[in-house]
Write an enzyme that holds these catalytic residues in place. Structure first.
Site, PDB file in Angstrom:
ATOM      1  N   HIS A  68      39.407  32.210  45.882  1.00 25.19           N
ATOM      2  CA  HIS A  68      40.459  31.202  45.967  1.00 25.19           C
ATOM      3  C   HIS A  68      41.002  31.223  47.391  1.00 25.19           C
ATOM      4  CE1 HIS A  68      42.602  34.922  45.192  1.00 25.19           C
ATOM      5  NE2 HIS A  68      43.806  34.355  45.258  1.00 25.19           N
ATOM      6  N   HIS A  70      44.125  31.779  48.621  1.00 25.12           N
ATOM      7  CA  HIS A  70      45.312  32.549  49.008  1.00 25.12           C
ATOM      8  C   HIS A  70      45.021  33.244  50.343  1.00 25.12           C
ATOM      9  CE1 HIS A  70      47.975  33.171  45.171  1.00 25.12           C
ATOM     10  NE2 HIS A  70      48.437  32.226  45.965  1.00 25.12           N
ATOM     11  N   ASP A  72      45.615  36.075  51.686  1.00 20.11           N
ATOM     12  CA  ASP A  72      45.061  37.437  51.785  1.00 20.11           C
ATOM     13  C   ASP A  72      43.550  37.473  51.548  1.00 20.11           C
ATOM     14  OD1 ASP A  72      46.084  36.760  49.156  1.00 20.11           O
ATOM     15  OD2 ASP A  72      45.759  38.806  48.489  1.00 20.11           O
ATOM     16  N   HIS A  73      42.979  36.379  51.006  1.00 22.09           N
ATOM     17  CA  HIS A  73      41.542  36.347  50.726  1.00 22.09           C
ATOM     18  C   HIS A  73      40.727  35.590  51.780  1.00 22.09           C
ATOM     19  CE1 HIS A  73      41.895  38.035  46.577  1.00 22.09           C
ATOM     20  NE2 HIS A  73      43.147  37.715  46.846  1.00 22.09           N
ATOM     21  N   HIS A 158      44.780  32.083  37.508  1.00 16.82           N
ATOM     22  CA  HIS A 158      45.649  32.532  38.602  1.00 16.82           C
ATOM     23  C   HIS A 158      46.663  31.423  38.895  1.00 16.82           C
ATOM     24  CE1 HIS A 158      46.678  35.179  41.861  1.00 16.82           C
ATOM     25  NE2 HIS A 158      46.168  34.478  42.839  1.00 16.82           N
ATOM     26  N   ASP A 181      41.382  37.130  41.613  1.00 16.37           N
ATOM     27  CA  ASP A 181      42.797  37.278  41.247  1.00 16.37           C
ATOM     28  C   ASP A 181      43.035  36.536  39.942  1.00 16.37           C
ATOM     29  OD1 ASP A 181      43.073  38.519  43.661  1.00 16.37           O
ATOM     30  OD2 ASP A 181      44.791  37.321  44.329  1.00 16.37           O
ATOM     31  N   HIS A 249      42.133  45.658  44.666  1.00 13.25           N
ATOM     32  CA  HIS A 249      43.242  44.751  44.979  1.00 13.25           C
ATOM     33  C   HIS A 249      44.555  45.308  44.416  1.00 13.25           C
ATOM     34  CE1 HIS A 249      45.611  41.316  45.848  1.00 13.25           C
ATOM     35  NE2 HIS A 249      44.666  40.393  45.809  1.00 13.25           N
TER      36      HIS A 249
HETATM   37 ZN   LIG Z   1      45.752  35.234  44.845  1.00  8.31          ZN
HETATM   38 ZN   LIG Z   2      45.100  38.331  46.225  1.00  2.88          ZN
END
Ligand SMILES: [Zn+2]
Ligand SMILES: [Zn+2]
Length: 293
Positions: A68, A70, A72-73, A158, A181, A249
């Site tokens: 996805h 987000h 942080d990814h 998510h 996630d 994670h």
């Molecule tokens: Zn996420």
């Molecule tokens: Zn994440």
């Protein structure tokens, strides 16, 4: 155990942390190797350094799978592109991701266009193919199959991030599932039935507290609602009948491992590994899935 074994399906966790900075657990990403393919899942902070440590520099990645969008990814995607180019990459990077991936990558490359053009001209660079991205937006189902390795996108929960995916990898009778996630998700459990290894995110609810200015109790409630809590993730593995549960994670990234294990053990009595950066798992090998540095 080694990625050079043509029959093996090998996972390396590159980053097992989250957006909270921790020098021991970098941003979320994982490397899956099988059938001569090097597949990268997500692009968390520090991914390019971890790839070098894992013996597979970005130059050698065959495809990037995004769970996805987000931050942080995907935060190190540009770093992956640039460092791979400096490592001699001469082919576009294939990216499979959710709807919105093309918009994101187009904007990312546009932000760096002037810098790249100037650098290419001034440094008299001849090869620019390694700076190109070949994006394919995917839906739930098989994404591709190559060299005997079949990759499936699994829609996970998510919300409000829709769609968000986990990924399933089948190779040589072995089955590896990465949750991405997600909160508790029946669709993921269904797909993961009988898998050899389930790699699952975990929100260590019992070890994170509201913190003035950044995390109110409402923040904590909302964040917890779209992740899988430490007292739920064991049930996910049990309902999936997974061979081994590997946790990753971690939110927060610094925590009491024994206490986490004790919590997960309340609902999971199978093999359990608390993942760490650069740990390697031989999926469905002749011995129980091993984890080494
Ligand atoms: Zn996420
Ligand atoms: Zn994440």
């Amino acid at each position: 155990m080694s990625s050079s074994d043509p029959d093996s399906l090998v996972l390396t966790l590159l980053g097992t942390g989250c957006p909270i900075v921790d020098p021991n657990r970098l941003g979320p990403s994982a490397l899956v190797r099988a059938g001569g393919q090097n597949l990268l899942v997500d692009c968390g902070s520090g991914v390019t350094q971890r790839l070098v440590q894992a013996g597979c520099p970005g130059r050698d990645i065959d495809a990037l799978l995004l769970t996805h969008l987000h931050s942080d990814h995907v935060i190190d995607l540009m770093q992956l592109v640039i460092s791979s180019w400096h490592q001699g990459r001469q082919r576009p990077l294939k990216i499979y991701g959710p709807a919105g991936t093309r918009k994101f990558t187009t904007a990312l490359l546009a932000a760096w266009r002037d810098e790249l053009d100037q650098r290419i001209e001034f440094e008299c660079r001849t090869s620019v193919e390694g700076l190109e991205l070949d994006v394919e937006e995917v839906e739930q189902g098989e994404i591709f199959s190559i060299g005997g390795l079949a990759v499936n996108a699994i829609e996970v929960d998510h919300r409000p991030v829709v769609p968000a995916f986990g990924f399933g990898f089948r190779f040589n009778g072995r089955h590896l599932v990465l949750s991405g996630d997600t909160t508790y998700c029946p669709g993921l459990i269904e797909h993961a039935q009988g898998c050899d290894v389930l790699v699952h995110e975990v929100f260590i609810h019992s070890q994170i507290r509201p913190s003035g200015g950044t995390r109110s109790s409402r923040t904590m409630e909302n964040v917890a609602s779209y992740h899988t809590l430490d007292d739920v993730v064991g049930r996910v593995a049990a309902e999936a009948g997974a061979g081994t549960l590997v946790l990753t994670h971690f939110v927060p990234p610094a925590f009491d491992e024994a206490a986490l294990e004790e919590t997960v053990r309340r609902s999971w009595d199978g093999r359990l590994r608390i993942g760490h950066d650069l740990c390697t798992v031989d999926v469905g090998g002749s011995e129980p899935p091993g984890i080494g540095q």
